[in-house]
Design a protein around this motif. Structure first.
Motif: not given
Length: 82
Positions: A26, A29-31, A33-34
């Protein structure tokens, strides 16, 4: 290329980072991490740690286990093909 130790060391380091061994995924960041969660490496360390510490809901845990089974099936087919 006669010396491959550097290549294996670099690959090992990338796998450690992508699996969440060095620090939680995490932090990227979101991108990213996904992206790491879609790849199979996060299911070696990051997912089990979050599941055991109770950070996942039952639905997230079930989804994670489903993704693990999907990777198992994909890699079984690839290994049969190879």
């Amino acid at each position: 290329m006669t010396e491959s130790a550097g290549l294996f060391y670099t690959l090992s380091l990338v796998i450690y980072v992508a699996s969440g061994t060095v620090f939680p995924l995490t932090i990227f960041g979101d991108a990213l991490a996904r992206l790491f969660i879609v790849l199979l490496f996060s299911y070696t360390v990051f997912f089990p740690v979050n599941a055991l510490t109770g950070k996942l809901t039952m639905l997230e845990a079930a989804k994670g286990i489903g993704v693990q089974w999907l990777w198992i099936a994909v890699l079984a087919v690839v290994s049969r093909w190879v």
